[in-house]
Enzyme design. Structure first.
Site, PDB file in Angstrom:
ATOM      1  N   GLY A 163       1.076  -1.003   0.105  1.00 21.96           N
ATOM      2  CA  GLY A 163      -0.240  -0.052   0.095  1.00 21.96           C
ATOM      3  C   GLY A 163       0.623   1.511  -0.030  1.00 21.96           C
ATOM      4  N   HIS A 165       2.165   4.930  -4.730  1.00 19.32           N
ATOM      5  CA  HIS A 165       2.922   5.930  -5.550  1.00 19.32           C
ATOM      6  C   HIS A 165       3.006   5.434  -7.065  1.00 19.32           C
ATOM      7  CE1 HIS A 165       7.169   2.770  -5.268  1.00 19.32           C
ATOM      8  NE2 HIS A 165       6.805   3.371  -4.179  1.00 19.32           N
ATOM      9  N   GLY A 208       5.760   4.014  -8.566  1.00 14.92           N
ATOM     10  CA  GLY A 208       6.422   2.968  -8.607  1.00 14.92           C
ATOM     11  C   GLY A 208       5.639   1.583  -8.726  1.00 14.92           C
ATOM     12  N   HIS A 209       4.966   1.594  -7.821  1.00 12.49           N
ATOM     13  CA  HIS A 209       3.361   1.159  -7.796  1.00 12.49           C
ATOM     14  C   HIS A 209       2.438   0.613  -9.200  1.00 12.49           C
ATOM     15  CE1 HIS A 209       4.097   1.815  -3.316  1.00 12.49           C
ATOM     16  NE2 HIS A 209       4.372   0.085  -3.241  1.00 12.49           N
ATOM     17  N   GLN A 258       8.315  -9.368   7.945  1.00 17.43           N
ATOM     18  CA  GLN A 258       9.083  -8.962   7.393  1.00 17.43           C
ATOM     19  C   GLN A 258      10.102  -7.368   7.668  1.00 17.43           C
ATOM     20  OE1 GLN A 258       7.499  -8.794   3.216  1.00 17.43           O
ATOM     21  NE2 GLN A 258       8.444  -6.493   2.700  1.00 17.43           N
ATOM     22  N   GLY A 311       9.006  -4.853  -9.129  1.00 18.35           N
ATOM     23  CA  GLY A 311       9.866  -3.184  -9.738  1.00 18.35           C
ATOM     24  C   GLY A 311      11.054  -3.594  -9.334  1.00 18.35           C
ATOM     25  N   SER A 332       7.805   4.149  -0.665  1.00 20.15           N
ATOM     26  CA  SER A 332       7.137   4.351   0.600  1.00 20.15           C
ATOM     27  C   SER A 332       7.138   4.802   1.874  1.00 20.15           C
ATOM     28  CB  SER A 332       6.166   3.797   0.523  1.00 20.15           C
ATOM     29  OG  SER A 332       5.796   2.520  -0.548  1.00 20.15           O
TER      30      SER A 332
HETATM   31  P1  AMP Z   1       6.237  -2.340  -1.631  1.00 21.12           P
HETATM   32  O1  AMP Z   1       4.752  -1.610  -1.150  1.00 21.12           O
HETATM   33  O2  AMP Z   1       7.238  -1.248  -1.024  1.00 21.12           O
HETATM   34  O3  AMP Z   1       6.276  -3.776  -0.553  1.00 21.12           O
HETATM   35  O4  AMP Z   1       6.389  -2.368  -2.874  1.00 21.12           O
HETATM   36  C1  AMP Z   1       5.419  -3.522  -4.056  1.00 21.12           C
HETATM   37  C2  AMP Z   1       6.597  -3.207  -5.329  1.00 21.12           C
HETATM   38  O5  AMP Z   1       6.585  -2.246  -5.901  1.00 21.12           O
HETATM   39  C3  AMP Z   1       7.756  -4.145  -5.247  1.00 21.12           C
HETATM   40  O6  AMP Z   1       7.459  -4.561  -6.510  1.00 21.12           O
HETATM   41  C4  AMP Z   1       8.622  -3.204  -4.811  1.00 21.12           C
HETATM   42  O7  AMP Z   1       9.683  -3.092  -6.144  1.00 21.12           O
HETATM   43  C5  AMP Z   1       7.915  -1.732  -5.948  1.00 21.12           C
HETATM   44  N1  AMP Z   1       7.876  -0.402  -6.663  1.00 21.12           N
HETATM   45  C6  AMP Z   1       8.672  -0.051  -5.707  1.00 21.12           C
HETATM   46  N2  AMP Z   1       9.285   1.122  -5.679  1.00 21.12           N
HETATM   47  C7  AMP Z   1       9.438   1.424  -6.835  1.00 21.12           C
HETATM   48  C8  AMP Z   1       9.894   1.995  -8.058  1.00 21.12           C
HETATM   49  N3  AMP Z   1       9.847   3.339  -7.243  1.00 21.12           N
HETATM   50  N4  AMP Z   1       9.557   1.217  -9.046  1.00 21.12           N
HETATM   51  C9  AMP Z   1       9.024   0.378  -9.426  1.00 21.12           C
HETATM   52  N5  AMP Z   1       8.646  -0.121  -8.625  1.00 21.12           N
HETATM   53  C10 AMP Z   1       9.361   0.212  -7.557  1.00 21.12           C
END
Ligand code: AMP
Length: 298
Positions: A34, A37, A39-40, A64, A150, A189
């Protein structure tokens, strides 16, 4: 715009997955914690290219986090996340409770050896065991054809790819490029917790990756020389504390030789401290780039 349906139980998600699969539709899953941004959102757009059904999970996975303060302070805004999911055509959001994914008495962990001992695995004991366990549970619940991750979390991608192959999940792991702020900082995040001064200094990560890439493009293959340059860039930021800067094989994550040959992962983790006025929290940032060492540019 109506928000996508929210499913909260593993059983309901599995039933839905069976229906979609029986109807011949491909499912793509985008696991997230959640606080979405861009990236997600780029992962959701990639998932749409890969499948008929785009499913996203939102679950801040307690197992984690090796630092309870990091877990407690993790940003949560489910209403905003659902609105963004709707805008990006998400068909379903899986939001399980912690009890749903870790039923009382749970004793089972999924652990990938070797690949998890280095880099973030060395600095964050237990982190990858939590990641692989939760991703395995999510894959078993959603039964996707494709799961999108990502590149920013490069080691995570390598570990999950290994786990999916070893356990025969029959899922394709797709890795999407890192999305950055206009000034180059990789979106995360956790960036919201950086104070203004740390936010400026956080550009040291992308600057050092750019400098290493430029040096490699000029023909530099000396691992120590490249790492010295990276360290100098990070050390020039007074609020930065380098956790690691390493060259690793992009597939096996084995250390690279003293003279780099071929695709070489440069991976960084840097902690940023609050400034002298106490602004900002302590925030650990990671970034990486695969450099084409010793390969002449076309
Ligand atoms: P998280 O919510 O941080 O667990 O991330 C969820 C997914 O978003 C994971 O596969 C991350 O690698 C990906 N992710 C996080 N930051 C970025 C970014 N800046 N660009 C692309 N993917 C991202």
């Amino acid at each position: 715009m109506p928000t996508p349906p929210v499913v909260t139980t593993v059983q309901a998600l599995q039933a839905r997955a069976d229906r979609e699969r029986c109807a011949g539709r491909r499912i793509a899953l985008v696991p997230t914690m959640g606080a979405l941004h861009s990236g997600h959102l780029s992962l959701l757009d990639e998932a749409r290219k890969q499948a008929d059904c785009v499913w996203m999970s939102i679950f801040v996975n307690p197992t984690q986090f090796n630092d309870p303060k990091d877990f407690a302070g993790y940003p949560v805004d489910i209403e905003r996340d659902l609105a963004l999911a709707a805008q990006h055509g998400v068909d379903l959001v899986f939001c399980p409770s912690a009890d749903e994914l870790y039923p009382e008495g749970a004793k089972t962990w999924v652990e990938v050896e070797g690949l998890t001992d280095c880099l973030c695995g060395a600095s964050r004991p237990g982190h990858f065991r939590g990641v692989t366990t939760v991703v395995a549970k999510l894959l078993l619940a959603a039964r996707p054809h494709v799961a999108v991750f990502g590149q920013k979390d490069f080691q995570q991608c390598a570990v999950i790819r290994r786990m999916a192959a070893d356990l025969g999940f029959g899922v394709e792991i797709v890795v999407a490029p890192t999305v950055r702020e206009p000034d180059g900082l990789a979106l995360s995040s956790r960036n919201v917790h950086l104070g203004p001064e740390a936010r400026r200094q956080a550009l040291a990560l992308v600057r050092s990756l750019n400098a290493a890439e430029a040096a490699v493009a000029r023909g530099e293959t000396d691992r120590s020389a490249l790492l010295a340059q990276v360290r100098a860039e990070i050390e020039a930021a007074p609020l930065a504390r380098l956790d690691y800067a390493e060259f690793r094989d992009p597939d096996t994550l084995e250390p690279c030789p003293a003279r780099l040959v071929g695709p070489s992962l440069l991976a960084l983790a840097v902690e940023f401290l609050p400034d002298a006025q106490g602004r900002g929290a302590t925030v650990r940032l990671i970034d990486n780039r695969v450099l084409a060492a010793g390969i002449p540019a076309e």
